[in-house]
Motif scaffolding. Structure first.
Motif, PDB file in Angstrom:
ATOM      1  N   ARG A  79     -74.068 -73.052  55.597  1.00 32.53           N
ATOM      2  CA  ARG A  79     -73.083 -73.357  56.640  1.00 32.53           C
ATOM      3  C   ARG A  79     -73.530 -72.895  58.021  1.00 32.53           C
ATOM      4  NH1 ARG A  79     -68.283 -74.956  54.795  1.00 32.53           N
ATOM      5  NH2 ARG A  79     -67.202 -74.223  56.640  1.00 32.53           N
ATOM      6  N   LYS A  80     -74.318 -71.814  58.074  1.00 31.62           N
ATOM      7  CA  LYS A  80     -74.732 -71.322  59.388  1.00 31.62           C
ATOM      8  C   LYS A  80     -76.128 -71.783  59.759  1.00 31.62           C
ATOM      9  CE  LYS A  80     -71.995 -67.143  60.008  1.00 31.62           C
ATOM     10  NZ  LYS A  80     -71.997 -66.087  58.976  1.00 31.62           N
ATOM     11  N   GLN A  81     -77.040 -71.796  58.772  1.00 33.87           N
ATOM     12  CA  GLN A  81     -78.439 -72.049  59.082  1.00 33.87           C
ATOM     13  C   GLN A  81     -78.894 -73.437  58.662  1.00 33.87           C
ATOM     14  OE1 GLN A  81     -79.898 -68.895  56.655  1.00 33.87           O
ATOM     15  NE2 GLN A  81     -79.523 -67.317  58.190  1.00 33.87           N
ATOM     16  N   GLY A  82     -78.235 -73.981  57.653  1.00 35.03           N
ATOM     17  CA  GLY A  82     -78.712 -75.247  57.116  1.00 35.03           C
ATOM     18  C   GLY A  82     -78.166 -76.447  57.853  1.00 35.03           C
ATOM     19  N   ALA A  83     -76.840 -76.556  57.875  1.00 39.10           N
ATOM     20  CA  ALA A  83     -76.218 -77.748  58.442  1.00 39.10           C
ATOM     21  C   ALA A  83     -75.574 -77.422  59.782  1.00 39.10           C
ATOM     22  CB  ALA A  83     -75.165 -78.282  57.476  1.00 39.10           C
ATOM     23  N   VAL A  84     -75.534 -78.422  60.654  1.00 36.70           N
ATOM     24  CA  VAL A  84     -74.755 -78.305  61.883  1.00 36.70           C
ATOM     25  C   VAL A  84     -73.401 -78.933  61.551  1.00 36.70           C
ATOM     26  CG1 VAL A  84     -74.598 -78.892  64.316  1.00 36.70           C
ATOM     27  CG2 VAL A  84     -76.825 -78.498  63.287  1.00 36.70           C
ATOM     28  N   LEU A  85     -72.404 -78.091  61.284  1.00 38.97           N
ATOM     29  CA  LEU A  85     -71.163 -78.579  60.683  1.00 38.97           C
ATOM     30  C   LEU A  85     -70.376 -79.518  61.591  1.00 38.97           C
ATOM     31  CD1 LEU A  85     -69.955 -75.315  58.935  1.00 38.97           C
ATOM     32  CD2 LEU A  85     -71.284 -77.172  57.986  1.00 38.97           C
ATOM     33  N   GLU A  86     -70.494 -79.324  62.910  1.00 33.92           N
ATOM     34  CA  GLU A  86     -69.755 -80.173  63.836  1.00 33.92           C
ATOM     35  C   GLU A  86     -70.433 -81.511  64.062  1.00 33.92           C
ATOM     36  OE1 GLU A  86     -68.434 -78.576  67.684  1.00 33.92           O
ATOM     37  OE2 GLU A  86     -68.965 -76.626  66.893  1.00 33.92           O
TER      38      GLU A  86
ATOM     39  N   ALA B 122     -91.422 -76.833  55.079  1.00 30.04           N
ATOM     40  CA  ALA B 122     -89.980 -77.004  55.257  1.00 30.04           C
ATOM     41  C   ALA B 122     -89.271 -75.828  54.632  1.00 30.04           C
ATOM     42  CB  ALA B 122     -89.519 -78.304  54.597  1.00 30.04           C
ATOM     43  N   LEU B 123     -88.185 -75.381  55.246  1.00 30.54           N
ATOM     44  CA  LEU B 123     -87.409 -74.273  54.688  1.00 30.54           C
ATOM     45  C   LEU B 123     -85.953 -74.703  54.573  1.00 30.54           C
ATOM     46  CD1 LEU B 123     -86.923 -71.231  53.919  1.00 30.54           C
ATOM     47  CD2 LEU B 123     -86.526 -70.832  56.334  1.00 30.54           C
ATOM     48  N   ILE B 124     -85.448 -74.712  53.354  1.00 35.13           N
ATOM     49  CA  ILE B 124     -84.022 -74.943  53.144  1.00 35.13           C
ATOM     50  C   ILE B 124     -83.383 -73.565  53.042  1.00 35.13           C
ATOM     51  CG2 ILE B 124     -82.298 -75.890  51.566  1.00 35.13           C
ATOM     52  CD1 ILE B 124     -84.446 -78.005  50.823  1.00 35.13           C
ATOM     53  N   PRO B 125     -82.630 -73.177  54.078  1.00 34.59           N
ATOM     54  CA  PRO B 125     -82.240 -71.777  54.170  1.00 34.59           C
ATOM     55  C   PRO B 125     -81.092 -71.393  53.243  1.00 34.59           C
ATOM     56  CG  PRO B 125     -81.449 -72.972  56.083  1.00 34.59           C
ATOM     57  CD  PRO B 125     -82.182 -73.958  55.229  1.00 34.59           C
ATOM     58  N   GLU B 126     -80.903 -70.090  53.186  1.00 31.27           N
ATOM     59  CA  GLU B 126     -79.954 -69.475  52.281  1.00 31.27           C
ATOM     60  C   GLU B 126     -78.512 -69.814  52.664  1.00 31.27           C
ATOM     61  OE1 GLU B 126     -80.280 -65.328  52.950  1.00 31.27           O
ATOM     62  OE2 GLU B 126     -79.254 -64.774  51.112  1.00 31.27           O
ATOM     63  N   ASP B 127     -78.218 -69.695  53.969  1.00 31.21           N
ATOM     64  CA  ASP B 127     -76.842 -69.858  54.414  1.00 31.21           C
ATOM     65  C   ASP B 127     -76.649 -71.288  54.909  1.00 31.21           C
ATOM     66  OD1 ASP B 127     -74.390 -69.848  55.683  1.00 31.21           O
ATOM     67  OD2 ASP B 127     -74.609 -67.783  56.369  1.00 31.21           O
TER      68      ASP B 127
ATOM     69  N   ALA C 255     -79.925 -74.907  64.639  1.00 23.56           N
ATOM     70  CA  ALA C 255     -80.900 -75.603  65.476  1.00 23.56           C
ATOM     71  C   ALA C 255     -82.255 -74.901  65.382  1.00 23.56           C
ATOM     72  CB  ALA C 255     -80.415 -75.642  66.931  1.00 23.56           C
ATOM     73  N   HIS C 256     -82.247 -73.577  65.485  1.00 26.30           N
ATOM     74  CA  HIS C 256     -83.480 -72.792  65.397  1.00 26.30           C
ATOM     75  C   HIS C 256     -84.153 -73.014  64.047  1.00 26.30           C
ATOM     76  CE1 HIS C 256     -86.286 -69.553  65.902  1.00 26.30           C
ATOM     77  NE2 HIS C 256     -85.709 -68.766  65.014  1.00 26.30           N
ATOM     78  N   PHE C 257     -83.358 -73.007  62.977  1.00 24.52           N
ATOM     79  CA  PHE C 257     -83.896 -73.228  61.630  1.00 24.52           C
ATOM     80  C   PHE C 257     -84.426 -74.645  61.455  1.00 24.52           C
ATOM     81  CE2 PHE C 257     -83.384 -69.827  58.476  1.00 24.52           C
ATOM     82  CZ  PHE C 257     -82.742 -68.871  59.226  1.00 24.52           C
ATOM     83  N   SER C 258     -84.012 -75.573  62.323  1.00 25.77           N
ATOM     84  CA  SER C 258     -84.481 -76.955  62.203  1.00 25.77           C
ATOM     85  C   SER C 258     -85.635 -77.248  63.154  1.00 25.77           C
ATOM     86  CB  SER C 258     -83.329 -77.929  62.491  1.00 25.77           C
ATOM     87  OG  SER C 258     -82.278 -77.699  61.593  1.00 25.77           O
ATOM     88  N   GLY C 259     -86.183 -76.208  63.772  1.00 26.58           N
ATOM     89  CA  GLY C 259     -87.345 -76.405  64.619  1.00 26.58           C
ATOM     90  C   GLY C 259     -87.023 -76.771  66.056  1.00 26.58           C
TER      91      GLY C 259
END
Lengths: 508, 349
Positions: A347-354, A340-345, B218-222
């Motif tokens: 707001r952009k990479q971690g969560a889908v804000l909408e 599993a990777l909990i990413p750095e950003d 989405a890409h980061f979540s697989g």
């Protein structure tokens, strides 16, 4: 410079007194008070959700207060747009600079108010000279002709500051400007800030890092749960006192890494190379172990773990998890093997804000939750209910949009998403960036707990105390290569920083 | 210190939804379109002669069936933030292929199946150019819009093939016994349910929304972003080709210029139905209402002897209003909130 009455006028430049702001039933700010003085740097600190950002947005004219007093230069003011506060001489520098990436530094500074020659032609020469003069005044080197796209965040912030100065801003508000900066860049920013203070401007600085608050600021105001708690002179307070004021209790142990049994190799990376980014990176991490990747921002740490997880490609090397070689460039393959990777950003990479909390938490496990290939709300909500409550996400409903949560709670949602996949190897990239002290301590405790349960953890952090407090082993990355490896006992701040700033040959 | 995380000792519990079911169902963009559909139907029934006759419904549905079919995969494509402008050209290509293969001696069913397979290939060309080459779908499908149309016209020239078996033609225009509803609606109904399940009740569908809302997250979540898009473009091509077979039978004619310009009608209806052009928002039942609303209005205006130019102007205006209205509403409510805040501020201060 500031020729108006401001310099001669006594009393605070900007005053907020018992200012309140609500959004519907949500109270963002109960009673915010703040006084900014000329020639002084004022720190505003508090946990996430304490109301700091709301205060900044009220000063900037983005929000309008519901009640309370707001005075600027001795006059009551009501900013209804950001343009009004800008015109009045208030500049806000945000954590993520908002520049036009394809325009040059000079063009950005003069956006919307370019000096003109006859027939409306833009006076490029005057613009460029003024830009050079501004950078000279700030004592920094930034190429005025460079498009801002290629600049580091630190340089982009300097461009924003130069822009503010050219607008003759009397009040500069910096909202977590150092979150994405390396040590050297922070020092440079501080030098600029001190220079501006000495010119007689009023500065406000928001940060989660105490060492920075103490190094830079003259006074500090603490907020908690939307309320003003206390203002003190820096010389008369201490980290412990501030933490007590912020959380309303003592945080006894910020980095409680407990001893865990170190087991088998969980993940091994061999000779991983991505040309121009990182070279011949090899390491392994064992279950129960916390491995920290230390180094300066931009050293290539995030790129290495992103490639290992599969979100980025790599040119050479292998990544092996529990004996199986991972398919390059395929995060779902890594996930299938328990990475599993909990990413750095966040707001952009971690969560889908909408998206809502439940959809976020179940995004990585949606295939597993499905029954007969189908998935519906109830399945997702059951899983999300469990994980959100384990991580104590502060929200009322599972369809609350992730974008409306505070930074710390967003991070909890992202962590919940990845813990729900029940990983064997957990990679966390800057897990505590921009989140408050209380949540930070929770995250540290969580990582320690998870290691205790036998997870292999790889963590990246730019905060040295965090690295040294948490890690069983520290790998230092410099310019895309591993330049040092230290056990917990060997890892002193001096040793790690030396490896982080020197090439391999120099280190050995 | 005991752990407060990963134990259920202090379990919080969350409401599943912020608002009760009826509010979530009622106050949606889709419901507004359905309400408009019902309103237009009522007004037209009362004011336009013959609109309420069952035969009107039959012809209306026969007319919009091809658009309804294409709107299904288009909804999914647009939800990922992409677009497929080549669908009407695929209709033309599939129509011509069906005709040419049938004339060459193949059984009609086989000719139609091969045309649908060709549609899937056409869709995969779009999909590969978007995902593997990395071009924007707007540019790719403008290109293939011209390419597929060119192939269609090139294959058959300006002639038409009309010698299709009568039993197939009758099937296309037949009605469900005892109702005025065309049989083709059964085909549409089956596909609509399939696409609704795919979008709303599968992990794949969850991925579609995630891609539309944040491709990177989405890409980061697989989520397999590229594979998802490729599949959707192939589906779009195949369903457009199926619509092409229907179109051929409905009008009894395979021509290179069949369904010319129909892609705009499909996209207009999808957007009218509440699917965000930026991706990530919408539901499958919205575009269905969108197609029907445009169809009903056009049909009512035609029965009222209003010319097709005026009909186009009205549908165009409706589309702009539907795209603009959400932002106007948002702007208005924020303006009101600001005015209220100012009033309260001055009262207390």
């Amino acid at each position: 410079m500031t020729d108006s009455s401001a310099a001669s006028r006594s009393g605070p430049t900007l005053v907020l007194d018992k200012v309140a702001k609500s959004f519907g039933q949500v109270v963002a700010l109960k009673s915010g008070s703040l006084e900014l003085e000329n020639g002084s740097i004022h720190a505003l600190i508090g946990e996430n959700g304490a109301g700091k950002s709301t205060i900044v947005k009220i000063i900037a004219g983005l929000y309008q207060r519901d009640s309370g007093r707001f005075e600027y230069l001795g006059e009551p003011v009501d900013f209804t747009t950001t343009a009004q506060s800008k015109d009045a001489g208030i500049a806000v520098i945000y954590q993520e600079p908002t520049l036009f990436p394809d325009l040059s530094v000079t063009e950005n500074i003069f956006m919307g108010r370019q000096p003109t020659l006859s027939m409306g032609r833009i006076d490029r020469k005057a613009m460029r000279e003024e830009t050079e003069r501004l950078f000279e005044q700030l004592g920094v080197r930034v190429d005025p002709d460079h498009p801002t796209r290629g600049l580091s965040i630190a340089d982009q912030q300097l461009v924003e500051i130069a822009k503010a100065i050219s607008l003759d801003a009397r009040v500069l508000i910096m909202d977590e400007p150092t979150a994405a900066l390396s040590g050297v860049e922070v020092e440079r920013l501080f030098a600029v800030a001190r220079g501006l203070r000495d010119e007689g401007r009023a500065l406000m600085f928001i940060s989660h890092r105490f060492d920075e608050v103490f190094a830079l600021c003259d006074t500090v105001t603490v907020m908690r749960d939307g309320e003003y708690i206390a203002t003190s002179a820096i010389a008369e307070t201490s980290v412990d006192a501030l933490v007590r004021q912020m959380v309303g209790r003592d945080v006894t142990n910020m980095f409680p890494k407990e001893v865990a049994e170190i087991g088998e190799v969980a993940m091994s990376v061999e000779g991983l190379t991505r040309t121009g980014v990182f070279h011949d990176v090899s390491f392994e991490v064992r279950s129960g172990e916390i491995l920290a990747l230390a180094g300066l921002v931009g050293a290539g740490r995030s790129e290495i773990v992103r490639a290992a997880f599969g979100v980025d490609p790599y040119d050479e090397g292998t990544v092996t998890v529990a004996g199986a070689r991972l398919r390059p460039g395929d995060p779902s393959a890594a996930m299938a093997h328990g990475v599993a990777l909990i990413p750095e950003d966040r707001r952009k990479q971690g969560a889908v804000l909408e998206s809502g909390i439940a959809r976020n938490i179940t995004l990585a496990t949606r295939g597993r939750l499905a029954r007969g290939g189908l998935i519906w709300n109830a399945l997702e909500n059951d899983s999300a209910q469990e994980w959100a409550s384990r991580l104590e996400v502060k929200a009322t409903a599972l369809d609350t949009l992730a974008g409306t949560l505070s930074g710390g709670n967003q991070q909890k949602v992202v962590i919940a998403k990845w813990l729900a996949t029940e990983p064997r190897v957990l990679i966390v990239d800057e897990p505590t960036r921009g989140i408050d002290v209380g949540t930070k301590a929770e995250v540290h405790r969580l990582l320690s707990d998870l290691a205790g349960q036998g997870l292999a953890i790889i963590t990246i952090s730019s905060e040295l105390p965090e690295v040294l407090g948490m890690a069983d082993r520290v790998l230092v990355v410099h310019e895309g290569r591993i330049t040092g490896e230290f056990s917990r006992e060997e890892a002193t701040p001096e040793a790690v920083m030396h490896a982080a700033t020197h090439k391999l040959e120099d280190v050995r | 210190m005991t752990s407060t995380i990963l134990t259920s000792s202090q379990a919080r519990s969350y409401a599943e939804f912020q608002q009760p079911l009826w509010r979530r169902m009622l106050f949606t963009r889709e419901m507004a379109v359905y309400a408009a559909l019902v309103a237009v139907m009522l007004v037209a029934s009362l004011t336009v002669k013959n609109f309420a006759a069952p035969i009107t419904a039959t012809y209306l549905l026969l007319d919009v069936a091809a658009i309804l079919l294409m709107a299904l995969p288009m909804t999914l494509v647009i939800t990922t933030g992409e677009i497929d402008l080549s669908v009407a050209s695929v209709v033309g290509l599939s129509s011509v292929l069906t005709g040419v293969l049938y004339e060459a001696g193949l059984p009609f069913a086989l000719a139609a199946l091969l045309a649908i397979a060709a549609g899937a290939v056409a869709g995969s060309i779009n999909g590969l150019l978007v995902t593997k080459v990395g071009l924007p779908s707007l540019a790719v499908t403008i290109g293939t819009l011209a390419l597929f149309r060119g192939l269609a016209v090139g294959l058959l020239g300006t002639t038409a093939i009309t010698s299709f078996p009568q039993e197939w033609r009758d099937l296309a225009t037949s009605k469900i016994p005892g109702t005025p509803i065309p049989s083709v609606m059964i085909l549409f109904g089956v596909l609509a349910v399939a696409f609704a399940v795919l979008l709303h009740f599968t992990p794949f569908g969850r991925g579609i929304y995630a891609i539309g809302q944040s491709k990177e997250a989405a890409h980061f979540s697989g989520v397999r972003v590229e594979r998802t898009k490729l599949i959707l473009f192939i589906l779009s091509g195949a369903v457009a080709a199926l619509a092409g077979v229907y179109y051929t039978l409905r009008y009894g004619s395979a021509r290179g210029d069949n369904a010319m310009g129909l892609e705009l009608g499909v996209i207009a209806a999808v957007l009218l139905g509440g699917v965000s052009i930026f991706g990530g928002r919408g539901a499958l039942h919205g575009p269905i209402a969108g197609v029907l609303l445009i169809g009903v209005m056009a049909s009512a205006l035609r029965l009222a002897n209003i010319t097709s130019d005026v009909i186009n102007v009205i549908t165009g205006t409706l589309l702009i209003l539907s795209v603009v209205s959400p932002s106007v509403l948002a702007w208005n409510s924020s303006r009101r909130a600001r005015a209220r805040a100012r009033k309260e501020g001055s009262a207390s201060g």
